[in-house]
Motif scaffolding. Structure first.
Motif, PDB file in Angstrom:
ATOM      1  N   SER A   5       1.106  -1.409   0.005  1.00 32.75           N
ATOM      2  CA  SER A   5       0.030  -0.157  -0.037  1.00 32.75           C
ATOM      3  C   SER A   5       1.244   1.131  -0.285  1.00 32.75           C
ATOM      4  O   SER A   5       0.793   2.048  -0.468  1.00 32.75           O
ATOM      5  N   ILE A   6       2.172   0.730   0.916  1.00 37.12           N
ATOM      6  CA  ILE A   6       2.950   2.212   0.807  1.00 37.12           C
ATOM      7  C   ILE A   6       3.646   2.547  -0.323  1.00 37.12           C
ATOM      8  O   ILE A   6       3.337   3.570  -1.403  1.00 37.12           O
ATOM      9  N   LEU A   7       3.709   1.998  -0.709  1.00 31.67           N
ATOM     10  CA  LEU A   7       5.035   1.581  -2.567  1.00 31.67           C
ATOM     11  C   LEU A   7       4.057   2.249  -3.293  1.00 31.67           C
ATOM     12  O   LEU A   7       4.270   3.481  -4.246  1.00 31.67           O
ATOM     13  N   ARG A   8       2.297   1.548  -3.369  1.00 27.94           N
ATOM     14  CA  ARG A   8       1.439   2.350  -5.203  1.00 27.94           C
ATOM     15  C   ARG A   8       0.913   3.349  -4.461  1.00 27.94           C
ATOM     16  O   ARG A   8       0.850   4.346  -4.826  1.00 27.94           O
ATOM     17  N   LEU A   9       0.769   3.758  -2.635  1.00 27.18           N
ATOM     18  CA  LEU A   9       0.517   5.246  -2.945  1.00 27.18           C
ATOM     19  C   LEU A   9       1.261   6.605  -3.697  1.00 27.18           C
ATOM     20  O   LEU A   9       1.789   7.149  -4.424  1.00 27.18           O
ATOM     21  N   ALA A  10       2.941   5.822  -2.714  1.00 24.43           N
ATOM     22  CA  ALA A  10       4.435   6.627  -3.145  1.00 24.43           C
ATOM     23  C   ALA A  10       4.149   6.725  -5.065  1.00 24.43           C
ATOM     24  O   ALA A  10       4.514   7.825  -5.039  1.00 24.43           O
ATOM     25  N   LEU A  11       3.768   5.895  -5.568  1.00 26.41           N
ATOM     26  CA  LEU A  11       3.505   5.775  -7.125  1.00 26.41           C
ATOM     27  C   LEU A  11       2.939   6.493  -7.656  1.00 26.41           C
ATOM     28  O   LEU A  11       3.318   8.097  -8.391  1.00 26.41           O
ATOM     29  N   GLU A  12       1.633   6.493  -7.073  1.00 29.12           N
ATOM     30  CA  GLU A  12       1.013   7.672  -7.090  1.00 29.12           C
ATOM     31  C   GLU A  12       1.327   9.114  -6.488  1.00 29.12           C
ATOM     32  O   GLU A  12       0.020   9.680  -7.115  1.00 29.12           O
ATOM     33  N   GLY A  13       1.940   9.660  -5.846  1.00 29.90           N
ATOM     34  CA  GLY A  13       1.939  10.656  -5.762  1.00 29.90           C
ATOM     35  C   GLY A  13       1.197  11.428  -4.493  1.00 29.90           C
ATOM     36  O   GLY A  13       0.624  12.351  -3.851  1.00 29.90           O
ATOM     37  N   ILE A  14       0.708  10.241  -3.415  1.00 25.51           N
ATOM     38  CA  ILE A  14       0.119  10.103  -2.540  1.00 25.51           C
ATOM     39  C   ILE A  14       0.657  10.326  -1.487  1.00 25.51           C
ATOM     40  O   ILE A  14       1.011   9.079  -0.774  1.00 25.51           O
ATOM     41  N   SER A  15       1.039  11.233   0.144  1.00 20.69           N
ATOM     42  CA  SER A  15       1.561  10.916   0.885  1.00 20.69           C
ATOM     43  C   SER A  15       0.737  10.489   2.582  1.00 20.69           C
ATOM     44  O   SER A  15      -0.506  10.327   1.667  1.00 20.69           O
ATOM     45  N   VAL A  16       1.240  10.085   3.069  1.00 21.57           N
ATOM     46  CA  VAL A  16       0.069  10.087   4.872  1.00 21.57           C
ATOM     47  C   VAL A  16       1.246  10.600   5.145  1.00 21.57           C
ATOM     48  O   VAL A  16       2.202  10.254   5.574  1.00 21.57           O
ATOM     49  N   TYR A  17       0.214  10.875   6.389  1.00 19.04           N
ATOM     50  CA  TYR A  17       0.141  11.447   8.061  1.00 19.04           C
ATOM     51  C   TYR A  17      -0.538  10.557   9.146  1.00 19.04           C
ATOM     52  O   TYR A  17      -1.779  10.474   8.196  1.00 19.04           O
ATOM     53  N   SER A  18       0.041  10.844  10.377  1.00 15.90           N
ATOM     54  CA  SER A  18      -0.525  10.017  10.877  1.00 15.90           C
ATOM     55  C   SER A  18      -0.374  10.451  12.098  1.00 15.90           C
ATOM     56  O   SER A  18       0.991  10.642  12.526  1.00 15.90           O
ATOM     57  N   PRO A  19      -1.449  10.808  13.099  1.00 16.36           N
ATOM     58  CA  PRO A  19      -1.445  11.809  13.987  1.00 16.36           C
ATOM     59  C   PRO A  19      -1.742  10.794  15.164  1.00 16.36           C
ATOM     60  O   PRO A  19      -1.506  11.200  16.527  1.00 16.36           O
TER      61      PRO A  19
END
Length: 383
Positions: free
Chosen positions: A80-94
């Motif tokens: 999931s992380i690799l696919r999101l990075a490929l699509e230019g989508i960042s992830v933030y966790s609070p």
């Protein structure tokens, strides 16, 4: 997110909060100015974010807790992380920064407990066991023609094994609604019951966030029927079909009165252990933790872990984050617009005034409630 829930509020002993994935920004293949809120970043949620073309996923639970020695597609979370990075989508966790913040998860759960339903509040009763008729045993009557005259009369009637023909139907797993819970869409009035609340484990030293900390202890001015609290919680967290309730043996739910409630989102043991409260309200406790509480005379309500957290996204966080993002995006647009020699792609990006924050439609707790239908009630009421 850092303005609303500074990382300094998080439990640094184990948590991993902040920007966990920073995807490269490509103005030629620009994502939407949109954020997707979720509790867990599953493959289904990643698919949703990619299809929506969001630029950021705010995942309450960190998808990365420990360091990686490799990133491969064979691991479902890394995939999931690799696919999101490929699509230019960042992830933030609070994560626990939201738990501790004033007006955060702990206060939201306390608001639900101290909410109020229309007067008089509906009475809630546990189901009474249905009295089933005694099972009949079908008897084979042996014909006289095949029975000798001297055969004992008892032998003429031979008890047979009862027929097990009851057909049971189970519902599909059900989950709480993740739709917004506000005054216009529910009859639960937030924080209208007279009470005081205090922080169980305070967090200090974060400027502008006085009163932060983990867990809340709610003290009502008058005792509240446990049945009323059950109703408030059900209305406040999306009307689940059921949730676990533990009470001391020998007591009836209808007779229990509650004066104090210890509240903690998620796995509440570390926050609630040692708290002297009539009711512990949390996402989950282990078997032995719940048993220890009831042996001390306490009651326990759990919701399955993430069901104590998910409603906050739509009820509170969505509106808060939208407001702050609009202010921040307007400031950034003005700064970038003043720069010289902007490419056409950057000019196009700056012209986009829209900011959108939505809650995931795919996010849910792993556990649903399966309801037995078209069958006589088995078991006994909680007592």
């Amino acid at each position: 997110m850092r303005k609303l829930y500074p990382e300094a509020l998080a439990d640094q002993s184990f948590d991993n909060t902040g920007l966990l994935l920073e995807a490269p920004f490509d103005p030629i293949r620009r994502q939407m100015n949109s954020v997707l809120l979720t509790i867990d970043l599953t493959k289904a949620v990643a698919d949703e974010a990619i299809e929506r073309k969001d630029c950021v996923v705010v995942a309450y639970h960190p998808i990365i807790f420990r360091g990686f020695k490799s990133l491969t597609l064979s691991d479902c979370q890394q995939q999931s992380i690799l696919r999101l990075a490929l699509e230019g989508i960042s992830v933030y966790s609070p994560h626990t920064a939201v738990d501790a913040a004033p007006g955060g998860l702990a206060d939201w759960l306390a608001d639900i407990v101290t909410g109020h339903l229309p007067n008089p509040e509906p009475e809630t009763h546990t189901a009474q066991p249905q009295k089933s008729p005694p099972e009949t045993i079908e008897e084979d009557v042996v014909s006289e023609a095949n029975t000798s005259a001297d055969q004992p009369a008892e032998a003429k009637k031979r008890p047979q094994r009862p027929k097990m023909s009851m057909q049971r139907t189970y519902s599909q797993p059900t989950y709480p609604s993740h739709r917004p819970v506000d005054a216009s869409k529910t009859d639960l009035a937030p924080s209208s019951v007279d009470h005081t609340r205090s922080v169980i484990n305070p967090v200090t030293g974060v400027e502008g966030f006085e009163g932060a900390g983990f867990g809340r202890l709610v003290t009502f001015s008058e005792h509240q029927p446990l049945t009323h609290l059950v109703e408030r919680i059900a209305h406040g967290v999306g009307s689940p079909k059921g949730f676990p309730l533990a009470i001391p043996q020998g007591k009836q739910v209808e007779d229990i009165q509650i004066r104090t409630v210890g509240v903690s989102a998620g796995s509440g043991h570390n926050v609630l252990k040692g708290v002297d409260a009539d009711l512990l309200f949390t996402g989950e406790l282990s078997h032995h933790e719940a048993l220890a509480a009831t042996e001390k005379g306490q009651c326990v309500i759990t919701l399955f872990h993430s069901n104590s957290e998910r409603g906050y996204l739509s009820s509170v966080l969505k509106e808060k984050l939208t407001r702050v993002l609009r202010e921040e995006w307007e400031r950034i647009r003005k700064e970038v617009a003043e720069a010289q020699d902007l490419t056409p792609e950057w000019e196009d990006a700056v012209k986009d005034e829209d900011v959108l924050v939505e809650c995931s439609e795919q996010d849910r707790d792993p556990f649903g409630v399966v309801i037995l239908q078209s069958s006589k009630q088995e078991g006994k009421p909680l007592s």
